[in-house]
Design a protein around this motif. Structure first.
Motif, mmCIF file in Angstrom:
data_model
loop_
_atom_site.group_PDB
_atom_site.id
_atom_site.type_symbol
_atom_site.label_atom_id
_atom_site.label_comp_id
_atom_site.label_asym_id
_atom_site.label_seq_id
_atom_site.Cartn_x
_atom_site.Cartn_y
_atom_site.Cartn_z
ATOM 1 N N GLN A 187 0.724 -1.280 -0.097
ATOM 2 C CA GLN A 187 -0.039 -0.021 0.074
ATOM 3 C C GLN A 187 1.001 1.348 0.096
ATOM 4 N N GLN A 188 0.264 2.303 -0.797
ATOM 5 C CA GLN A 188 1.139 3.720 -0.601
ATOM 6 C C GLN A 188 2.315 3.395 -1.125
ATOM 7 N N ARG A 189 2.388 2.533 -2.307
ATOM 8 C CA ARG A 189 3.566 2.656 -3.238
ATOM 9 C C ARG A 189 3.265 3.116 -4.392
ATOM 10 N N SER A 190 4.285 3.566 -5.427
ATOM 11 C CA SER A 190 3.948 4.158 -6.612
ATOM 12 C C SER A 190 4.774 3.402 -7.685
ATOM 13 N N HIS A 191 4.413 2.921 -8.861
ATOM 14 C CA HIS A 191 5.304 2.372 -9.848
ATOM 15 C C HIS A 191 5.142 2.927 -11.181
ATOM 16 N N ARG A 192 6.255 3.283 -11.799
ATOM 17 C CA ARG A 192 6.403 3.840 -13.003
ATOM 18 C C ARG A 192 5.981 2.770 -14.003
ATOM 19 N N VAL A 193 4.867 2.778 -14.883
ATOM 20 C CA VAL A 193 4.606 1.809 -15.822
ATOM 21 C C VAL A 193 4.759 2.313 -17.134
ATOM 22 N N GLY A 203 -6.168 4.202 -10.014
ATOM 23 C CA GLY A 203 -5.040 3.496 -9.907
ATOM 24 C C GLY A 203 -3.764 4.023 -10.365
ATOM 25 N N PHE A 204 -4.276 4.781 -11.643
ATOM 26 C CA PHE A 204 -3.137 5.579 -12.395
ATOM 27 C C PHE A 204 -3.583 6.962 -12.105
ATOM 28 N N THR A 205 -2.530 7.500 -11.212
ATOM 29 C CA THR A 205 -2.517 8.936 -10.926
ATOM 30 C C THR A 205 -2.468 9.881 -12.107
ATOM 31 N N ARG A 206 -1.852 9.434 -13.191
ATOM 32 C CA ARG A 206 -1.599 10.430 -14.338
ATOM 33 C C ARG A 206 -0.959 9.571 -15.502
ATOM 34 N N ALA A 207 -0.998 10.254 -16.617
ATOM 35 C CA ALA A 207 -0.594 9.213 -17.979
ATOM 36 C C ALA A 207 0.030 10.746 -18.814
ATOM 37 N N HIS A 208 1.136 10.205 -19.470
ATOM 38 C CA HIS A 208 1.811 11.218 -20.448
ATOM 39 C C HIS A 208 2.360 10.334 -21.558
ATOM 40 N N ILE A 209 2.671 11.252 -22.669
ATOM 41 C CA ILE A 209 3.401 10.826 -23.785
ATOM 42 C C ILE A 209 4.772 11.340 -23.698
ATOM 43 N N VAL A 248 3.392 6.797 -20.473
ATOM 44 C CA VAL A 248 4.060 6.610 -19.362
ATOM 45 C C VAL A 248 3.061 6.945 -17.972
ATOM 46 N N ALA A 249 2.693 6.126 -17.221
ATOM 47 C CA ALA A 249 1.638 6.051 -16.156
ATOM 48 C C ALA A 249 2.045 5.789 -15.139
ATOM 49 N N ASP A 250 1.877 6.424 -13.805
ATOM 50 C CA ASP A 250 2.077 6.209 -12.384
ATOM 51 C C ASP A 250 1.092 5.357 -11.974
ATOM 52 N N PHE A 251 1.319 4.141 -11.560
ATOM 53 C CA PHE A 251 0.387 3.020 -10.899
ATOM 54 C C PHE A 251 0.853 3.218 -9.570
ATOM 55 N N ASP A 252 -0.674 3.610 -8.733
ATOM 56 C CA ASP A 252 -0.435 3.900 -7.196
ATOM 57 C C ASP A 252 -1.237 2.968 -6.693
ATOM 58 N N SER A 253 -0.920 2.219 -5.422
ATOM 59 C CA SER A 253 -1.561 1.307 -4.800
ATOM 60 C C SER A 253 -2.295 2.083 -3.486
ATOM 61 N N ASN A 254 -2.182 3.135 -3.350
ATOM 62 C CA ASN A 254 -2.472 3.771 -2.122
ATOM 63 C C ASN A 254 -3.371 3.226 -1.237
ATOM 64 N N HIS A 255 -4.894 2.881 -1.809
ATOM 65 C CA HIS A 255 -6.102 2.747 -0.828
ATOM 66 C C HIS A 255 -6.487 1.419 -1.403
ATOM 67 N N PHE A 256 -5.595 0.598 -1.844
ATOM 68 C CA PHE A 256 -6.150 -0.683 -2.485
ATOM 69 C C PHE A 256 -5.511 -1.991 -1.437
ATOM 70 N N ALA A 259 -2.860 -2.433 -16.603
ATOM 71 C CA ALA A 259 -1.681 -2.596 -15.627
ATOM 72 C C ALA A 259 -2.550 -3.338 -14.356
ATOM 73 N N SER A 260 -1.838 -4.297 -13.713
ATOM 74 C CA SER A 260 -2.735 -5.225 -12.621
ATOM 75 C C SER A 260 -1.346 -5.458 -11.500
ATOM 76 N N ALA A 261 -1.933 -5.584 -10.411
ATOM 77 C CA ALA A 261 -0.889 -5.813 -9.244
ATOM 78 C C ALA A 261 -1.850 -6.647 -8.255
ATOM 79 N N PHE A 262 -1.152 -6.986 -7.193
ATOM 80 C CA PHE A 262 -1.602 -7.553 -6.007
ATOM 81 C C PHE A 262 -0.951 -6.789 -4.774
ATOM 82 N N VAL A 263 -1.815 -5.951 -4.096
ATOM 83 C CA VAL A 263 -1.372 -5.272 -3.201
ATOM 84 C C VAL A 263 -1.484 -5.873 -1.667
#
Length: 366
Positions: free
Chosen positions: A58-64, A86-92, A120-128, A151-155
């Motif tokens: 939880q409360q970890r961010s990953h660059r995808v 789950g994604f906080t932002r996405a850019h080109i 590029v997107a930031d994958f945030d598991s903050n509240h999951f 993007a998928s993850a197990f938090v």
């Protein structure tokens, strides 16, 4: 730069359109002029559309990253990047243009044919907790029109509480005036942790650590806390969240709940709604009035406002001095319309019991 076909045709209108597009996209870094061509053959091809982040906390961010290439011989536009929870932002990221190193390519600016770039997107598991999946919808004038990136993850849960919610039940204000109520909660963290500070504990709640921390065989740590509910909260539901800053970089949350009763318990507590009534139909609602300590005199009631025209009430004694029930019924002959008003419950002045008001509403249709 105006496209040469406008000059070849000698078309003044075409030249004007080209100039308009030049002005619109003057803020794009690329010197190329962008025009939106319906049915354009250019397309985006992604090397990967689904990324597995794996286990995270939880409360970890990953660059995808989702690499792409523009195919088909025509430039394309990406006009929108919509990221789900789950994604906080996405850019080109414009890997095709060295001048954009460290910067992001603007939306709706032309991407030349053959260009290689990355979403590029930031994958945030903050509240999951547990399995989660997030998406980025890529839209534009390319042949595919819309592409979904995933993007998928197990938090892994950082903290687990036993009980998950500190529940004080339904104490009365009279009970709380005799002294605080106490509950114990045990918190287990995936690694050793310390409480740095508690944040904004509301008046009427107190928390203290109970005993020493316990280091478990699997490397986890357990701490126990006393949570106290004090006299001072008003009558009604209590929902709070005790938050603590910890040294593992994740805040600890302890949900707290209670339903604090006055000298009298009302059910329902705030309002009585009769909903939408067909003309010719009668509907009944009941209000329970119970003593939480000692005896109470027989209450008086009054319906105020528009509902008084279409509603009648009758008080029933369930247990003298302890429990009463007020039955309210609508008139089936009531005219169509909206009826909003108040039900007021009062007690004799010498009882020192506070009055209570309920919002009452009904709507009668033709």
């Amino acid at each position: 730069m105006v496209r040469m076909e406008y000059w070849k045709r000698g078309n003044v209108f075409g030249l004007s359109v080209g100039l308009i597009f030049t002005l619109i996209f003057a803020n794009c870094a690329s010197p190329a002029v962008t025009s939106w061509v319906e049915g354009a053959q250019g397309d985006l091809v992604f090397g990967v559309r689904e990324v597995e982040v794996g286990e995270t906390r939880q409360q970890r961010s990953h660059r995808v990253e989702f690499p792409f290439v523009v195919v088909g011989g025509e430039p394309v536009l990406i006009s929108d990047l919509t990221a789900s929870v789950g994604f906080t932002r996405a850019h080109i990221r414009a890997d095709w243009d060295a001048s954009f190193s460290g910067e992001y390519w603007p939306l709706s600016c032309e991407i030349p044919a053959g260009s290689k770039g990355v979403i590029v997107a930031d994958f945030d598991s903050n509240h999951f907790v547990g399995s989660m999946q997030s998406t980025v919808a890529v839209r534009g004038n390319f042949a595919s029109s819309e592409i979904q990136l995933k993007a998928s993850a197990f938090v892994l849960e950082e903290f687990s509480n036993d009980p998950t919610t500190v529940n004080f039940g339904e104490p009365s204000m009279a009970e709380l005036s005799q002294g605080p109520l106490r509950r114990v909660v045990r918190v287990v963290c995936r690694e050793p942790f310390n409480i740095l500070r508690w944040k904004d504990i509301p008046p009427g709640l107190r928390i203290e650590e109970l005993g020493e921390a316990e280091l478990l065989e699997d490397g986890r740590m357990a701490r126990s806390f006393d949570v106290y509910l004090l006299h001072g909260f008003g009558e009604g539901p209590l929902h709070s969240d005790l938050k603590a800053e910890t040294d593992v970089g994740v805040d600890l949350h302890l949900p707290v709940s209670a339903n604090i009763l006055g000298n009298i318990q009302y059910q329902p507590f705030r309002r009585m709604s009769f909903g939408l009534l067909p003309h010719g139909e009668s509907r009944t609602r009941r209000l329970s009035i119970k003593s939480t300590s000692g005896t109470i005199p027989e209450p008086h009631f009054e319906i105020l406002g528009e509902p008084a025209v279409i509603m009648t009430a009758q008080l029933v004694v369930i247990k003298p001095g302890r429990e009463y029930q007020l039955t309210i019924q609508t008139d089936p002959t009531a005219a169509a319309g909206k009826y909003h008003g108040t039900l007021r419950i009062t007690f004799p002045e010498d009882s020192a019991l506070a009055s209570k008001e309920f919002f009452v509403n009904a709507r009668v249709r033709e």
